[in-house]
Motif scaffolding. Structure first.
Motif, short mmCIF file in Angstrom:
data_model
loop_
_atom_site.label_atom_id
_atom_site.label_comp_id
_atom_site.label_asym_id
_atom_site.label_seq_id
_atom_site.Cartn_x
_atom_site.Cartn_y
_atom_site.Cartn_z
N ALA A 270 49.31 48.07 42.29
CA ALA A 270 49.04 48.64 40.98
C ALA A 270 47.55 48.95 40.86
N LEU A 271 46.72 48.06 41.38
CA LEU A 271 45.28 48.27 41.43
C LEU A 271 44.78 47.89 42.82
N ASP A 272 44.09 48.81 43.46
CA ASP A 272 43.46 48.54 44.75
C ASP A 272 41.95 48.60 44.53
N VAL A 273 41.35 47.43 44.37
CA VAL A 273 39.93 47.34 44.04
C VAL A 273 39.15 47.21 45.34
N ARG A 274 38.59 48.33 45.77
CA ARG A 274 37.84 48.35 47.02
C ARG A 274 36.41 47.88 46.82
N ASN A 275 35.90 48.11 45.62
CA ASN A 275 34.55 47.66 45.29
C ASN A 275 34.45 47.58 43.77
N LEU A 276 33.99 46.45 43.29
CA LEU A 276 33.75 46.29 41.86
C LEU A 276 32.51 45.42 41.69
N THR A 277 31.46 46.02 41.16
CA THR A 277 30.22 45.29 40.88
C THR A 277 30.07 45.24 39.37
N GLN A 305 34.29 35.24 37.45
CA GLN A 305 35.67 35.63 37.26
C GLN A 305 35.86 36.47 35.99
N ARG A 306 35.26 35.99 34.90
CA ARG A 306 35.43 36.68 33.62
C ARG A 306 34.86 38.09 33.69
N GLU A 307 33.72 38.25 34.34
CA GLU A 307 33.10 39.57 34.44
C GLU A 307 33.97 40.51 35.26
N ILE A 308 34.62 40.00 36.32
CA ILE A 308 35.52 40.83 37.12
C ILE A 308 36.67 41.35 36.27
N VAL A 309 37.31 40.45 35.53
CA VAL A 309 38.46 40.84 34.70
C VAL A 309 38.04 41.84 33.63
N ARG A 310 36.92 41.57 32.98
CA ARG A 310 36.48 42.46 31.89
C ARG A 310 36.03 43.82 32.43
N ALA A 311 35.42 43.82 33.59
CA ALA A 311 35.04 45.11 34.17
C ALA A 311 36.28 45.91 34.55
N LEU A 312 37.31 45.25 35.08
CA LEU A 312 38.55 45.94 35.40
C LEU A 312 39.20 46.55 34.17
N ALA A 313 39.08 45.87 33.03
CA ALA A 313 39.73 46.31 31.79
C ALA A 313 38.93 47.34 31.03
N GLY A 314 37.70 47.62 31.46
CA GLY A 314 36.87 48.56 30.72
C GLY A 314 36.13 47.94 29.57
N LEU A 316 33.83 45.70 29.96
CA LEU A 316 32.47 45.55 30.47
C LEU A 316 32.24 46.72 31.42
N ARG A 317 31.19 47.49 31.16
CA ARG A 317 30.92 48.67 31.99
C ARG A 317 30.35 48.22 33.34
N PRO A 318 31.11 48.39 34.44
CA PRO A 318 30.62 47.90 35.72
C PRO A 318 29.46 48.74 36.24
N ALA A 319 28.62 48.11 37.05
CA ALA A 319 27.48 48.81 37.64
C ALA A 319 27.95 49.78 38.72
N ALA A 320 29.03 49.42 39.42
CA ALA A 320 29.59 50.29 40.46
C ALA A 320 31.06 49.93 40.63
N CYS A 321 31.86 50.92 41.01
CA CYS A 321 33.29 50.64 41.22
C CYS A 321 33.93 51.71 42.09
N ASP A 322 34.90 51.29 42.85
CA ASP A 322 35.75 52.17 43.64
C ASP A 322 37.15 51.58 43.56
N ILE A 323 37.95 52.11 42.64
CA ILE A 323 39.27 51.54 42.34
C ILE A 323 40.31 52.64 42.40
N GLN A 324 41.40 52.37 43.09
CA GLN A 324 42.52 53.30 43.10
C GLN A 324 43.67 52.70 42.32
N ARG A 325 44.24 53.50 41.46
CA ARG A 325 45.33 53.07 40.58
C ARG A 325 46.61 53.75 41.01
#
Length: 528
Positions: A270-277, A305-314, A316-325
């Protein structure tokens, strides 16, 4: 051998300070308490526990003079009392710290502490004496508040400490604490625990209403369990285990709280998180969330952990991301959480925040409106807002909400029902990926089982869940896989069926390769 009187089992020879004998209470056609007996000994901390609606607060409100029993009697220090008001209970040496805070915002801390007992001199209010007495009480219990500070400037946790200080200032013999740690931070909880031990050492009786099992085992020496308004058991805490206490509360063993895991392998990602900062300068996280599975996320507090979840949900605005949905049709699409929460919802991703009252629910709005907000969140600004009562009522039935009607304000619901509304909002919106922070925090054990079943049913229908929890037994019982985060990185991916608390803690504490060598079935991810 313990002796039994009525429903009550005495544990030792300490004198009984309070005895409630065969008390019953009805509110209209509802029997809140039925023939309940209880005794509390001097110099003890006695937990009163059970699911929401078990009768815990009602029982203690009889002793606090808020309600009067329809049948039975109350004895304090051997004397039968008719406690017709809270003032009568206070006069009898009973102090109550209610869950509903009563600090008046227009009065100072000192004025709140001594309200109704203000010192006077020559018929006039002695403000200097009031401040001195308030300061002495606060110092005695280690609360560093200025007696002249306005009540309206206090945080919720500080208000709770003032409520506690009020009770202590009356020098009562019996104290009732109703879910006292709910609004407190860790430092404030430590102060409360020190106070409870001091009261016990002084020979006071403390009744401690809670469904937080860790607090009960840490603080209390006796526990009474209620269920559906009836007495179930009174036992010394030393004779109980967590599993046994849960079984007494819900009528089934701990293992039955968790629905069985799917017997089939998970589906497509459902989510392939290749990079999430999540934050500039933070580590990069990599993970995959697949359909048909509940993935847990754990680790020591504050490891990202909390920052990862919040960044995934939008959120928290992540500094960098490469995510395939991947949608339900399996087709890949780019997903950029930097576009915000509304875009995440439109792409089928919903966040259940840790603090549902502050960040999720509108407490003064009806259940129906709170459920429907998920649908509205996913619409564009120029779209007409639909209103489908059948969808809302059907969702409420699916959630097994315990409420008078869908018009009831969400703030009036129990913690478990509020959490169900929060989850139901996204189910009504049709999201297929749920990111859940602390899925059952502040929820009684009965409601926990229902929430676990909701999440399991959601993934069984092709959804995906990422659940962040600080409760390791919850992660092990609920999830299919558990991701362990340390320093902002996913350092372990553990099949939940073979996970242990010791193994998860090892991953959280030490280098991933060393921990993986000690934990069977662990896939360790090591950053290059």
């Amino acid at each position: 051998m313990p002796d039994t009187v009525g429903h009550v089992t005495t544990q030792d020879n300490r004198p009984d300070l309070v005895v409630l004998e065969s008390v019953s209470k009805r509110f209209g056609s509802t029997a809140a308490l039925q023939d309940v007996s209880l005794r509390g000994c001097a110099g003890s901390i006695h937990a009163i526990t059970g699911e929401n609606g078990a009768g815990k607060s009602t029982l203690m409100k009889l002793l606090a003079g808020v309600h009067q029993p329809d049948a039975g009697q109350i004895r304090v220090a051997g004397q039968v009392l008719r406690l017709r008001s809270p003032a009568a209970a206070r006069a009898a040496g009973i102090s109550t710290v209610f869950q509903e805070l009563t600090v008046l915002p227009n009065l100072t801390v000192a004025e709140n502490l001594l309200l109704g007992r203000e010192p006077s001199r020559a018929g006039l209010l002695d403000r200097a004496a009031m401040r001195a007495e308030a300061q002495a009480v606060l110092a005695r219990i280690g609360i560093g508040l200025d007696p002249q500070r306005p009540g309206g400037s206090l945080t919720v946790g500080e208000q709770q400490l003032v409520e506690i200080a009020k009770g202590v200032s009356t020098d009562a013999q019996v104290f009732i604490f109703d879910e006292p740690t709910a609004p407190l931070n860790r430092a404030e909880v430590d102060k409360l625990e020190q106070l409870l031990h001091t009261l016990k050492a002084q020979g006071k009786l403390v009744f401690y209403i809670s469904h937080r099992l860790d607090e009960i085992f840490r603080l209390c020496d006796t526990v009474t369990v209620l269920k559906d308004g009836r007495w179930v058991a009174t036992e010394p805490i030393a004779a109980l285990t967590h599993d046994r206490l849960i079984a007494l509360m819900v009528g089934r063993p701990l293992q039955a709280l968790f629905p069985p895991r799917a017997g089939t392998p998970p589906g497509a990602p459902a989510l392939d998180v290749r990079n999430l900062t999540p934050l500039a300068g933070a580590a990069s996280a990599r993970l995959q969330l697949r359909r048909g599975e509940i993935v847990g996320m754990g680790g020591l507090e504050g490891q990202g952990q909390r920052e990862i979840v919040r960044a995934l949900a939008g959120a928290l605005r992540p500094a960098a991301c490469d995510i395939q949905r991947h949608g339900r049709d399996g087709q890949p699409q780019a997903y950029d959480p930097r576009l915000g929460v509304a875009q995440a919802v439109r792409q089928g991703i919903g966040l259940v925040p840790e603090d549902r009252k502050q960040e999720g629910l509108y407490l003064d709005l009806p259940i129906a409106d709170n459920l429907w907000l998920g649908v509205l969140r996913g619409l564009g600004l120029v779209r007409q807002a639909p209103r489908q009562r059948a969808v809302v009522s059907g969702m409420a039935e699916q959630l097994q909400l315990r409420a008078s009607s869908l018009a009831q304000e969400v703030g009036e619901l129990s913690g478990g029902n509020q959490q169900k509304v929060m989850i139901g909002r996204w189910l009504a919106a049709g999201v297929d990926t749920l990111l859940v922070e602390q899925p059952t925090r502040g929820v009684d054990v009965g409601a926990k089982a229902e929430i676990y079943s909701l999440l399991r049913a959601f993934v069984a229908q092709g959804g995906a869940v990422l659940a962040l929890s600080s409760d390791l037994p919850e992660l092990i019982g609920l999830c299919d896989r558990i991701l362990v985060v340390r320093g902002g990185r996913v350092v372990g991916d553990v099949p939940a069926a073979s996970a242990t608390e010791e193994g998860l803690l090892a991953l959280a504490l030490v280098d991933a390769p060393a921990a993986a060598a000690e934990v069977p079935g662990v896939m360790a991810e090591v950053a290059a």
